[in-house]
Design a protein around this motif. Structure first.
Motif, short mmCIF file in Angstrom:
data_model
loop_
_atom_site.label_atom_id
_atom_site.label_comp_id
_atom_site.label_asym_id
_atom_site.label_seq_id
_atom_site.Cartn_x
_atom_site.Cartn_y
_atom_site.Cartn_z
N TYR A 195 0.84 -1.19 0.00
CA TYR A 195 0.00 0.00 0.00
C TYR A 195 0.88 1.25 0.00
CZ TYR A 195 0.87 -0.52 5.02
OH TYR A 195 1.48 -0.69 6.23
N PRO A 196 0.38 2.34 -0.62
CA PRO A 196 1.16 3.56 -0.67
C PRO A 196 1.09 4.28 0.66
CG PRO A 196 -0.96 3.92 -1.72
CD PRO A 196 -0.93 2.47 -1.29
N THR A 197 2.10 5.08 0.97
CA THR A 197 2.08 5.86 2.20
C THR A 197 1.87 7.34 1.91
OG1 THR A 197 4.47 6.01 2.12
CG2 THR A 197 3.55 4.27 3.50
N GLU A 198 1.97 7.70 0.61
CA GLU A 198 1.74 9.10 0.26
C GLU A 198 0.92 9.18 -1.02
OE1 GLU A 198 6.04 9.72 -1.76
OE2 GLU A 198 5.84 10.49 0.28
N LEU A 199 0.31 10.36 -1.22
CA LEU A 199 -0.57 10.55 -2.36
C LEU A 199 0.22 10.37 -3.66
CD1 LEU A 199 -3.59 11.54 -2.63
CD2 LEU A 199 -2.61 13.79 -3.15
N ALA A 200 -0.24 9.47 -4.52
CA ALA A 200 0.47 9.21 -5.78
C ALA A 200 0.12 10.29 -6.81
CB ALA A 200 0.09 7.83 -6.31
N SER A 201 1.03 10.52 -7.75
CA SER A 201 0.82 11.53 -8.78
C SER A 201 0.66 10.88 -10.15
CB SER A 201 2.01 12.50 -8.80
OG SER A 201 2.06 13.18 -10.03
N VAL A 202 -0.54 11.00 -10.70
CA VAL A 202 -0.81 10.45 -12.02
C VAL A 202 0.01 11.20 -13.09
CG1 VAL A 202 -2.63 10.47 -13.78
CG2 VAL A 202 -3.03 9.38 -11.58
N GLY A 203 0.25 12.51 -12.87
CA GLY A 203 1.04 13.29 -13.84
C GLY A 203 2.45 12.73 -13.97
N THR A 204 3.10 12.45 -12.84
CA THR A 204 4.44 11.87 -12.89
C THR A 204 4.38 10.46 -13.46
OG1 THR A 204 5.03 13.19 -10.96
CG2 THR A 204 6.49 11.38 -11.50
N GLY A 205 3.35 9.72 -13.07
CA GLY A 205 3.18 8.36 -13.57
C GLY A 205 3.06 8.33 -15.09
N ARG A 206 2.37 9.32 -15.64
CA ARG A 206 2.17 9.39 -17.09
C ARG A 206 3.52 9.54 -17.81
NH1 ARG A 206 -1.23 13.34 -17.26
NH2 ARG A 206 -3.11 12.09 -17.51
N GLN A 207 4.39 10.37 -17.25
CA GLN A 207 5.71 10.58 -17.88
C GLN A 207 6.54 9.29 -17.86
OE1 GLN A 207 7.67 13.80 -15.85
NE2 GLN A 207 5.89 15.12 -16.02
N ILE A 208 6.52 8.60 -16.73
CA ILE A 208 7.28 7.35 -16.62
C ILE A 208 6.70 6.34 -17.61
CG2 ILE A 208 7.84 5.42 -15.09
CD1 ILE A 208 7.58 7.46 -12.73
N TYR A 209 5.38 6.29 -17.66
CA TYR A 209 4.71 5.35 -18.54
C TYR A 209 5.12 5.56 -20.00
CZ TYR A 209 1.02 2.78 -20.90
OH TYR A 209 0.34 1.91 -21.71
N GLY A 210 5.14 6.83 -20.42
CA GLY A 210 5.49 7.14 -21.81
C GLY A 210 6.89 6.67 -22.16
N LYS A 211 7.80 6.76 -21.19
CA LYS A 211 9.19 6.38 -21.46
C LYS A 211 9.41 4.87 -21.39
CE LYS A 211 11.82 10.43 -20.60
NZ LYS A 211 11.47 11.48 -19.68
N LEU A 212 8.78 4.21 -20.43
CA LEU A 212 9.16 2.82 -20.14
C LEU A 212 8.11 1.78 -20.53
CD1 LEU A 212 10.69 3.24 -16.55
CD2 LEU A 212 11.85 3.38 -18.75
N CYS A 213 6.87 2.17 -20.66
CA CYS A 213 5.81 1.16 -20.73
C CYS A 213 5.03 1.18 -22.04
CB CYS A 213 4.82 1.36 -19.56
SG CYS A 213 5.59 1.92 -18.03
N ALA A 214 4.94 2.36 -22.66
CA ALA A 214 4.05 2.51 -23.82
C ALA A 214 4.47 1.62 -24.98
CB ALA A 214 4.01 3.97 -24.26
N GLU A 215 5.76 1.30 -25.09
CA GLU A 215 6.19 0.50 -26.25
C GLU A 215 5.47 -0.84 -26.27
OE1 GLU A 215 10.21 -0.82 -26.27
OE2 GLU A 215 10.30 -1.08 -24.11
N CYS A 216 5.13 -1.39 -25.12
CA CYS A 216 4.36 -2.64 -25.08
C CYS A 216 2.87 -2.37 -24.83
CB CYS A 216 4.87 -3.56 -23.99
SG CYS A 216 6.52 -4.22 -24.31
N HIS A 217 2.58 -1.52 -23.85
CA HIS A 217 1.18 -1.34 -23.43
C HIS A 217 0.40 -0.35 -24.30
CE1 HIS A 217 1.10 -3.86 -19.84
NE2 HIS A 217 2.35 -3.50 -19.64
N GLY A 218 1.11 0.40 -25.16
CA GLY A 218 0.42 1.35 -26.04
C GLY A 218 0.30 2.72 -25.38
N GLU A 219 0.33 3.76 -26.20
CA GLU A 219 0.29 5.14 -25.70
C GLU A 219 -0.89 5.36 -24.75
OE1 GLU A 219 2.33 7.63 -25.82
OE2 GLU A 219 3.76 6.52 -27.07
N GLU A 220 -2.07 4.80 -25.13
CA GLU A 220 -3.28 5.02 -24.34
C GLU A 220 -3.56 3.84 -23.41
OE1 GLU A 220 -4.81 7.96 -24.86
OE2 GLU A 220 -3.44 8.44 -26.51
#
Ligand code: HEC
Ligand code: HEC
Length: 248
Positions: free
Chosen positions: A69-94
């Motif tokens: 479980y998280p201990t602090e409020l997560a940031s979707v904005g930061t998550g989106r940047q990480i996703y674009g760099k590391l994850c989108a190539e497999c999971h797709g931009e959207e």
């Protein structure tokens, strides 16, 4: 015997040694630059609001506590940047599972935007997958490359893909009308009402479990909205509940 090139080589004036030191520094600097551009943010955690913990009711057993479980409020904005760099190539931009590499994977990544596929598992499952990987698939764990905060950010970015902004906004209204009286506007209502916003509870609940809870599974209180709220309205409330853990 003692003089000669071997001992002379330790001297700071030795041209060869200084070259090696310089080369080492250049390589180290290149690695630092590489890691800065590779990761979305700096590897040091950003200051974030801490998630409040409640006194969990005795009716919640140890198995109701989330594995992660998280201990602090997560940031979707930061998550989106990480996703674009590391994850989108497999999971797709959207997040639809259609990235350029998806066809080589043998197994299609799921459509993160489809709440029917999301609602079987809790956020702690996404976090586990992102941290440890999914055995037997091309999904590797990112534990050594992303710090915990970044892993929660990208967890809730992928999680949020199945919650539209309209649904969350509608859920906020309905929550205020139907639920806040017992659960508190912050989801931490005291008394016998389970502490909805406590990350130890909420990160371990699937959408289906939360839907069950508001359609009659909680038996000792009048807790069934199945005839008053449509399916979409019930889902909106659930989508809103998750935002106790992340900033959309
Ligand atoms: C090499 C391709 C690849 C990359 C890169 C990748 N994934 Fe995956 N991921 C997969 C595959 C394949 C699966 C297993 C199929 C599935 O469960 O959708 C998966 C599963 C997942 C799951 C579990 C879904 C579930 O409900 O079981 C999550 C969450 C996830 N990935 C998030 C991410 C995030 C976030 C990143 C970037 C940090 C990432 N993935 C990078 C291929 C990849
Ligand atoms: C009349 C007061 C009351 C209202 C209104 C109310 N709840 Fe509850 N709720 C409770 C109590 C009491 C519990 C704890 C019951 C237990 O632990 O057995 C609970 C438990 C829950 C649980 C946890 C269930 C579980 O299995 O532990 C969820 C989720 C929940 N409520 C969601 C909601 C939502 C969403 C709304 C608004 C649609 C809502 N509640 C409205 C009193 C209320």
């Amino acid at each position: 015997m003692t003089s000669g090139r071997r001992s002379g080589c330790r001297s700071a004036r030795c041209v060869l040694c200084r070259r090696y030191v310089l080369l080492g520094l250049i390589i180290a600097w290149a690695l630092v630059l590489e890691s800065c551009s590779f990761f979305a943010g700096s590897a040091a955690p950003e200051p974030r609001p801490t998630l409040p913990l409640a006194t969990l009711p005795a009716s919640l057993g140890q198995r109701d506590i989330a594995e992660f479980y998280p201990t602090e409020l997560a940031s979707v904005g930061t998550g989106r940047q990480i996703y674009g760099k590391l994850c989108a190539e497999c999971h797709g931009e959207e997040g639809a599972g259609d990235g350029p590499r998806s066809r080589q994977l043998g197994i299609n990544p799921k459509d993160f935007g489809d709440h029917n596929l999301r609602d079987d598992v809790p956020p702690s499952w996404y976090y586990r997958a992102i941290t440890k990987g999914v055995v037997g698939t091309a999904m590797l764990g990112w534990e050594s490359q992303l710090i915990e905060q970044q892993r929660w950010d990208v967890t809730f970015f992928t999680w949020s893909l199945a919650s539209s902004a309209e649904s969350i906004a509608r859920g906020r209204e309905l929550y205020a009308e139907e639920c806040a009286v017992c659960h508190g506007s912050d989801g931490l209502g005291g008394g016998p009402a389970a502490s909805l916003a406590d990350p130890r509870y909420l990160a371990g609940r699937s959408g289906e479990e939360l839907l069950d809870a508001i359609t009659g599974r909680v038996t000792n209180v009048d807790h069934d909205w199945s005839s008053e709220l449509t399916n979409a309205e019930q889902r909106s409330i659930i989508n809103y509940l998750w935002t106790f853990l992340y900033a959309p």
